[in-house]
Design a protein around this motif. Structure first.
Motif, PDB file in Angstrom:
ATOM      1  N   ALA A 137       0.946  -1.283   0.524  1.00 11.19           N
ATOM      2  CA  ALA A 137       0.125  -0.405   0.201  1.00 11.19           C
ATOM      3  C   ALA A 137       0.727   1.097   0.186  1.00 11.19           C
ATOM      4  N   GLY A 138       1.622   0.764  -0.495  1.00 11.98           N
ATOM      5  CA  GLY A 138       3.210   2.625   0.066  1.00 11.98           C
ATOM      6  C   GLY A 138       2.794   2.893  -1.615  1.00 11.98           C
ATOM      7  N   LEU A 139       3.416   3.786  -2.791  1.00 10.76           N
ATOM      8  CA  LEU A 139       2.697   4.954  -3.541  1.00 10.76           C
ATOM      9  C   LEU A 139       2.613   4.319  -4.243  1.00 10.76           C
ATOM     10  N   VAL A 140       2.604   3.547  -5.369  1.00  7.86           N
ATOM     11  CA  VAL A 140       2.445   2.586  -6.389  1.00  7.86           C
ATOM     12  C   VAL A 140       1.723   1.521  -6.007  1.00  7.86           C
ATOM     13  N   VAL A 168      -6.196  -4.746  -1.000  1.00  9.77           N
ATOM     14  CA  VAL A 168      -5.024  -4.023  -1.130  1.00  9.77           C
ATOM     15  C   VAL A 168      -4.026  -4.950   0.169  1.00  9.77           C
ATOM     16  N   TYR A 169      -2.800  -5.366   0.545  1.00  4.49           N
ATOM     17  CA  TYR A 169      -2.033  -5.778   1.751  1.00  4.49           C
ATOM     18  C   TYR A 169      -1.428  -5.223   1.928  1.00  4.49           C
ATOM     19  N   GLU A 170      -0.766  -4.717   3.142  1.00  2.00           N
ATOM     20  CA  GLU A 170       0.114  -4.447   3.130  1.00  2.00           C
ATOM     21  C   GLU A 170       1.105  -4.726   4.713  1.00  2.00           C
ATOM     22  N   PHE A 171       2.174  -4.935   4.353  1.00  2.00           N
ATOM     23  CA  PHE A 171       2.481  -5.162   6.510  1.00  2.00           C
ATOM     24  C   PHE A 171       3.035  -4.696   6.940  1.00  2.00           C
ATOM     25  N   ARG A 172       3.284  -3.141   6.842  1.00  2.00           N
ATOM     26  CA  ARG A 172       2.872  -2.223   7.854  1.00  2.00           C
ATOM     27  C   ARG A 172       1.720  -1.897   8.309  1.00  2.00           C
ATOM     28  N   PRO A 173       0.772  -1.084   9.716  1.00  2.00           N
ATOM     29  CA  PRO A 173      -0.180  -0.760   9.871  1.00  2.00           C
ATOM     30  C   PRO A 173      -0.456   0.800   8.962  1.00  2.00           C
ATOM     31  N   ASP A 174      -1.681   1.388   9.068  1.00  2.00           N
ATOM     32  CA  ASP A 174      -1.830   2.473   8.584  1.00  2.00           C
ATOM     33  C   ASP A 174      -1.209   3.153   8.529  1.00  2.00           C
ATOM     34  N   ILE A 175      -0.497   3.512   7.531  1.00  2.00           N
ATOM     35  CA  ILE A 175       0.378   5.051   8.114  1.00  2.00           C
ATOM     36  C   ILE A 175      -0.155   6.425   8.756  1.00  2.00           C
ATOM     37  N   ARG A 176      -1.888   6.693   8.041  1.00  2.00           N
ATOM     38  CA  ARG A 176      -2.821   7.990   8.417  1.00  2.00           C
ATOM     39  C   ARG A 176      -3.379   7.532  10.230  1.00  2.00           C
ATOM     40  N   LYS A 177      -2.759   6.603  10.501  1.00  2.00           N
ATOM     41  CA  LYS A 177      -2.594   6.661  12.490  1.00  2.00           C
ATOM     42  C   LYS A 177      -1.284   6.051  12.630  1.00  2.00           C
ATOM     43  N   MET A 178      -0.057   6.685  12.061  1.00  2.00           N
ATOM     44  CA  MET A 178       0.984   5.996  12.987  1.00  2.00           C
ATOM     45  C   MET A 178       1.167   7.826  13.110  1.00  2.00           C
ATOM     46  N   GLU A 179       2.181   8.208  14.256  1.00  2.00           N
ATOM     47  CA  GLU A 179       2.831   9.362  14.327  1.00  2.00           C
ATOM     48  C   GLU A 179       4.421   9.717  13.791  1.00  2.00           C
ATOM     49  N   ILE A 234      10.510  20.894 -11.329  1.00  2.00           N
ATOM     50  CA  ILE A 234       9.716  19.989 -10.611  1.00  2.00           C
ATOM     51  C   ILE A 234       8.918  20.068  -9.798  1.00  2.00           C
ATOM     52  N   VAL A 235       8.425  19.171  -8.907  1.00  2.00           N
ATOM     53  CA  VAL A 235       8.235  19.760  -7.393  1.00  2.00           C
ATOM     54  C   VAL A 235       8.806  18.974  -6.249  1.00  2.00           C
ATOM     55  N   SER A 236       8.528  19.426  -4.921  1.00  2.00           N
ATOM     56  CA  SER A 236       9.098  18.608  -3.925  1.00  2.00           C
ATOM     57  C   SER A 236       7.779  18.831  -3.299  1.00  2.00           C
ATOM     58  N   ILE A 237       7.374  17.637  -3.165  1.00  2.00           N
ATOM     59  CA  ILE A 237       6.173  16.855  -2.547  1.00  2.00           C
ATOM     60  C   ILE A 237       6.246  15.779  -1.008  1.00  2.00           C
ATOM     61  N   ASN A 238       5.638  16.183   0.273  1.00  2.00           N
ATOM     62  CA  ASN A 238       5.791  14.898   1.193  1.00  2.00           C
ATOM     63  C   ASN A 238       5.634  13.301   0.900  1.00  2.00           C
ATOM     64  N   ARG A 239       5.933  12.647   1.006  1.00  2.00           N
ATOM     65  CA  ARG A 239       6.258  11.187   0.891  1.00  2.00           C
ATOM     66  C   ARG A 239       4.406  10.860   1.397  1.00  2.00           C
ATOM     67  N   ARG A 240       4.641  10.852   2.420  1.00  2.43           N
ATOM     68  CA  ARG A 240       3.040  10.272   3.411  1.00  2.43           C
ATOM     69  C   ARG A 240       2.292  10.770   3.204  1.00  2.43           C
ATOM     70  N   HIS A 241       2.238  12.290   3.256  1.00  2.99           N
ATOM     71  CA  HIS A 241       0.931  13.133   2.187  1.00  2.99           C
ATOM     72  C   HIS A 241       0.458  12.368   1.643  1.00  2.99           C
ATOM     73  N   LEU A 242       1.208  12.385   0.689  1.00  2.00           N
ATOM     74  CA  LEU A 242       1.179  11.738  -1.116  1.00  2.00           C
ATOM     75  C   LEU A 242       0.179  10.159  -0.592  1.00  2.00           C
ATOM     76  N   ASP A 293       4.939  -4.404  -3.920  1.00  2.32           N
ATOM     77  CA  ASP A 293       5.993  -4.139  -2.086  1.00  2.32           C
ATOM     78  C   ASP A 293       7.014  -4.394  -2.344  1.00  2.32           C
ATOM     79  N   GLY A 294       7.815  -2.817  -3.251  1.00  5.12           N
ATOM     80  CA  GLY A 294       9.148  -2.956  -3.118  1.00  5.12           C
ATOM     81  C   GLY A 294      10.053  -3.205  -3.852  1.00  5.12           C
ATOM     82  N   ALA A 295      11.341  -2.450  -3.446  1.00  9.31           N
ATOM     83  CA  ALA A 295      12.473  -3.503  -3.339  1.00  9.31           C
ATOM     84  C   ALA A 295      12.866  -4.614  -3.006  1.00  9.31           C
TER      85      ALA A 295
END
Length: 445
Positions: free
Chosen positions: A9-12, A29-40, A100-108, A160-162
């Protein structure tokens, strides 16, 4: 409607979920991490990314382009800091206005997950670890609370990444080529905090400190901070930054202006807390397996970050896949074959370009020949906008396939080489003619 299982459930993965939600497919969608919207705090990758035209086009396909661009900081070129800590020079990215545009990974990432979840046919399963994929049975196996669950679908996407678990489970698949390379350089991330509640550096530029075998960069964030990343060979970290005094000495000698902004305490605290992270480049072929399994994003083509195309290429994967599936009327096996045939060569080419661009960032930007070529490319581009497009502009400000970009650049280099040779021979012939006439005139006298 068909069903798609997405690993990651990363960017792609999140953007793919948005595309298939729009198609009306059932999406899980299956993701190993917790929901990032709930993580500090979300550990791991850099907090900011460089969004260019390929990524913008993919976001526009799901209606997110304008919002995301407004959340970022536009960057119009490189600001190269000299070693004296006082002087610098600018290198524009392209023609006036191109940026180009510098953007925040987490917010995106959060925005895309939230958008996908608005569709009633989309479900995210967090804290579910992907274990393997079965190509013949079209099944994905995940683990939650120690229990294995197997799901079946018409399409399974490995996003699921590299270090993809999906790709790893395909290692023994017949005729699957896979290559992994760790470069000798690692990186450490630091920060520059706001100064008087404002940016401590010019925000609308990609700040660069090239120092030959190592380099440092800084990108602005909307909260007036900068994310700073130092890239260096591991031996440099080990031999020249092994203790507090050596760390400060290294930064004072090479990045004095940045050190004053970051603060010595912050630099030391960061080096005590984190170790240099590695950078991996991954190529594989094909990207599709059987009738239903496909690798996209870093799972298919992880690259070093020096062209700013990792996310943009991954987002373009989502757009290309969506377009091809539509073109083939949801004929998934045929669509996957076509996608893999076109995307593999493009992925391999941008991976190679990313490797090349590190040489540019850490050293070539200081060379007169490099600066002259950049100026010549921009002049020719103004005169011949449809015919002569600089390499960086083709990669960043167009959707020309990466493989075609490389061919175009080769054509440009060959043409300039022929012109240079012709001019040299012309001057040589002119010189010889003048010499002959002078000798003849002297003999006549």
């Amino acid at each position: 409607m068909p069903k798609v299982l997405i690993a990651g459930a990363g960017l792609v993965g999140a953007l793919n979920a948005c595309y298939f939600a729009q198609k009306g497919w059932d999406v899980e969608v299956y993701e190993f991490r917790p929901d990032i919207r709930k993580m500090e705090h979300v550990p791991g990758r850099s907090i900011n990314l460089a969004l260019s035209d390929r990524g913008k086009a993919a976001l526009e396909g799901v209606g997110l382009k304008e919002y995301i661009v407004q959340q970022g900081v536009p960057l119009y070129g490189r600001l190269v800091h000299d070693k004296d800590g006082k002087t610098f020079h600018r290198i524009p990215y392209g023609q006036p206005g191109q940026h180009i545009v510098s953007i925040n990974r987490r917010h995106l990432n959060e925005v895309m997950i939230t958008l996908a979840e608005k569709s009633p046919n989309v479900r995210f399963f967090f804290e579910h670890k992907v274990k393997s994929v079965n190509v013949e049975k079209q099944e994905l196996t995940v683990i939650c609370d120690g229990i294995e669950l197997t799901q079946k679908a018409e399409l399974i996407l490995g996003c699921d990444g590299a270090y993809s678990a999906v790709r790893r489970s395909l290692a023994a698949y017949p005729r699957f080529d896979f290559a992994q390379e760790y470069i000798e350089h690692g990186y450490v991330e630091l920060n520059i905090l706001p100064k008087n509640k404002d940016f401590a550096l010019e925000p609308n530029a990609f700040h660069l400190w090239p120092r030959g075998d190592y380099t440092m960069i800084a990108l602005a964030n909307r909260d007036h901070t900068f994310t700073v990343t130092i890239f260096a060979p591991f031996r440099v970290f080990e031999e020249q930054m092994s203790n507090d005094s050596d760390i400060i000495k290294f930064f004072e000698e090479n990045f004095h202006d940045a050190l004053e902004l970051m603060g010595r305490a912050h630099v030391l605290e960061t080096f005590h807390r984190v170790r240099p992270q590695s950078l991996v480049s991954i190529k594989c072929k094909p990207h599709h397996f059987g009738k239903s399994v496909l690798l996209t994003g870093d799972a298919a083509h992880a690259m070093v970050p020096f062209y700013g195309q990792g996310m943009n290429c991954g987002f373009e994967d989502c757009l290309v896949l969506s377009e091809i599936i539509d073109q083939h009327a949801n004929d998934i096996p045929k669509a996957l074959r076509v996608y893999s045939e076109t995307r593999v060569k493009d992925a391999h080419n941008i991976i190679d370009l990313a490797m090349y661009n590190y040489e540019e960032l850490k050293d070539l930007v200081n060379h007169t020949s490099y600066k002259l070529r950049k100026k010549l490319d921009l002049i020719l581009n103004r005169w011949l906008p449809e015919t002569w497009i600089p390499l960086y502009s083709m990669v960043t400000f167009t959707r020309i396939p990466y493989s075609q970009v490389v061919q175009n650049r080769k054509w440009q280099d060959d043409l300039l080489r022929r012109v240079h040779t012709s001019l040299f021979l012309g001057f040589l012939a002119a010189g010889s003619a003048i010499g002959y006439l002078l000798v003849k005139k002297r003999n006549l006298l």
